[in-house]
Design a protein around this motif. Structure first.
Motif, PDB file in Angstrom:
ATOM      1  N   ARG A  27      -1.192   3.372  -8.122  1.00 43.18           N
ATOM      2  CA  ARG A  27      -0.311   2.461  -7.381  1.00 43.18           C
ATOM      3  C   ARG A  27      -0.986   1.098  -7.243  1.00 43.18           C
ATOM      4  O   ARG A  27      -0.703   0.190  -8.006  1.00 43.18           O
ATOM      5  N   HIS A  63      -8.535   0.977   3.881  1.00 44.72           N
ATOM      6  CA  HIS A  63      -8.034   0.538   2.569  1.00 44.72           C
ATOM      7  C   HIS A  63      -8.560  -0.885   2.406  1.00 44.72           C
ATOM      8  O   HIS A  63      -8.006  -1.822   2.985  1.00 44.72           O
ATOM      9  N   HIS A 101      -9.931  -4.244   0.200  1.00 50.01           N
ATOM     10  CA  HIS A 101      -9.929  -4.971  -1.075  1.00 50.01           C
ATOM     11  C   HIS A 101     -11.254  -5.703  -1.244  1.00 50.01           C
ATOM     12  O   HIS A 101     -11.996  -5.939  -0.284  1.00 50.01           O
TER      13      HIS A 101
HETATM   14 ZN    ZN Z   1      -3.965  -2.653  -1.319  1.00 49.91          ZN
END
Ligand code: ZN
Ligand code: KIV
Length: 507
Positions: free
Chosen positions: A12, A201, A203
């Protein structure tokens, strides 16, 4: 020991990497590999994005038995219905719904107030929970959101039925200590949080994704969202292999463990790199080609005396075969070949083994010394299968510094032989033009790379070709001792994938 859940988002967020466009077959190969690797949750895609995405998620949901299969949905009924429709046949389905919560996103993207977002989040989590018992809620851009507001929002969303709350650093802005305190504040103040999973989560815009994720779990989070080879939007997501190996290597310090079978890490990285066409940098931690290479004399001397002088992880533990000796040859049969793969931790289905064995046999006619690297390249190349709409039958090429490079190709299509020749600025260019003329389809070449697989005069060349059509990138790969043959076959492999997609979209 605290068990950390691994939520893999290669299919995803990873698929949002610029230039990556996986087809259904490729996504299924990756999903099966992730299941075998032992990931807890596979985020299979974003079903509302396209029919292709929906079908891939549905097909992964039907196939995977041992991992939860999640589908992403914005916080709207339409997206949630579509996500549920795609994952409902999974053994363990999850709806992952999200809405942005930071002042920047509220003002410029959503044009909503905090209260409106809270109300929507609660309504949609309730709605998703009425369809599916496992609902994850993500507050997009959480790290740049107001912490008091997030505490209020998460408390309500948990009451509404969320089983996982995710606290993303969507733009990769956090620093480890800071992100850890941010998570701790939420852990300490959200009512009901002790009964659910808390996810991070992160980045990698500042290169902190792995460090921030580790800081998150050290401060109470129980799930990490990550991707193989750190793929993902912009600079990518936290890399699965780095997170897992940090936990594994520093187990006693962290008092944590994951369910990942670490001996599948090397193979997973190679597979994803081959299918996406995104090369892993040689000095990348854990899965870079040089991650276990000792160059200086002092280091080599130390490692020869005692490996632990300079090695904190053994390459064998992650499934990297170090012994590059020649073990198979011209006279090896299918059984020996298949056993050899098993001994080296490679599990493939019968068809894939047969196909790889054919390629291995052909290679033994041309190459004297077959090494593990050759076999690894054959196996990975095997994953790049496409319907053979076009198939190279023969080619002839003429080059040299005093002649005009010219190539003639014969390509089979629907039982017919298409024959064309072309000149070009170089032999590869002339070959590509000849292919383009033969198939009579314009080809927009975006990238071409060639890499030698193992050393020596008879080394295999591995060619990767990327072509573009209607904003989609198609990756073709081929291996051969002859680089022109590898180049033509890689181009045809990419064209065949493009044709498959065009035909699918037209159905
Ligand atoms: Zn993301
Ligand atoms: O980075 C992000 O915030 C996301 C969410 C959709 C989870 O990918």
């Amino acid at each position: 020991m605290k068990r950390i859940k691994i939520f893999d988002t290669t299919l995803r967020d990873g698929e949002q990497t610029p230039g990556v466009n996986l087809n259904l077959k490729e996504k299924l190969i990756i999903a099966k590999n992730l299941e075998a690797l032992g990931v807890d949750v596979i985020e299979a895609g974003f079903p509302t994005a396209s029919i292709g995405d929906f079908e891939s998620v549905a097909s992964i949901a039907k196939t995977i038995k041992n991992s939860t299969v999640a589908a992403l949905a914005r916080a709207t009924k339409g997206d949630i219905d579509r996500a549920y429709e795609a994952v409902k046949l999974a053994e363990s389905p999850r709806i992952h719904t999200f809405i942005a919560t930071s002042p920047i996103h509220l003002k410029y993207k959503l044009n909503m107030t905090e209260d409106q977002v809270l109300e929507r989040a609660v309504d949609m989590v309730k709605y998703a929970s009425s369809l599916c018992s496992d609902v994850e809620f993500s507050a997009e851009d959480a790290y740049r959101s107001n912490p008091e507001y997030l505490i209020r929002l998460f408390t309500e969303v948990i009451k509404a039925g969320a089983k996982v709350i995710n606290i993303p650093d969507t733009v990769g802005y956090a620093l480890p200590n800071d992100y850890g305190s941010f998570i701790k504040n939420i852990m300490d103040n959200v009512k009901g949080i002790e009964n659910i999973d808390v996810s991070v989560h992160c980045h990698d815009d500042l290169g902190m994704a792995v460090a921030n994720s580790l800081s998150g779990i050290m401060n109470g989070a129980t799930q990490v969202e990550c991707a193989i080879n750190g793929l993902g939007e912009r600079a990518g997501n936290a890399s699965l292999e780095e997170i897992v190996m940090a936990i594994e290597t520093r187990k006693s310090y962290l008092d944590m463990e994951t369910g990942i079978k670490i001996n599948g890490i090397w193979r997973s990285s190679k597979l994803v790199s081959s299918l996406t066409g995104i090369v892993v940098q040689p000095n990348k931690a854990i899965v870079g080609e040089n991650a276990f290479a000792h160059e200086s004399g002092i280091h080599q001397d130390g490692v020869l005396k005692e490996k632990s002088t300079y090695e904190i992880i053994t390459p064998e533990s992650i499934g990297k075969v170090q012994n590059n000796n020649i073990v198979l040859g011209k006279h090896s049969g299918r059984h020996a070949f298949s056993n050899y793969l098993k001994e080296n931790g490679i599990e493939m289905d019968e068809d894939a083994i047969n196909d790889a064995f054919d390629k291995f046999k052909k290679l033994t006619d041309r190459k004297k010394n077959i090494t593990w690297k050759d076999i690894e390249a054959i196996i990975n190349n095997n994953a790049n299968i496409a319907e053979e709409t076009y198939k190279l039958i023969s080619f002839q090429t003429l080059g040299g510094n005093r002649s005009i490079p010219t190539t003639t190709v014969e390509i089979e299509f629907n039982g017919e032989i298409l024959r064309e020749s072309s000149v070009g600025d170089g032999t590869v260019a002339s070959a590509f033009k000849a292919v383009e003329r033969a198939i009579n389809i314009p080809i927009k070449l975006k990238d071409y790379t060639i890499q030698s697989v193992s050393g020596g005069e008879d080394a295999l060349g591995e060619v990767t070709v990327k072509i573009e059509e209607a904003n989609n990138i198609f990756v073709g790969k081929a291996l051969s001792g002859d680089i022109i043959e590898a180049s033509i076959n890689a181009l045809i492999n990419a064209v065949n994938k493009m044709i498959e997609k065009i035909e699918k979209d037209g159905e």
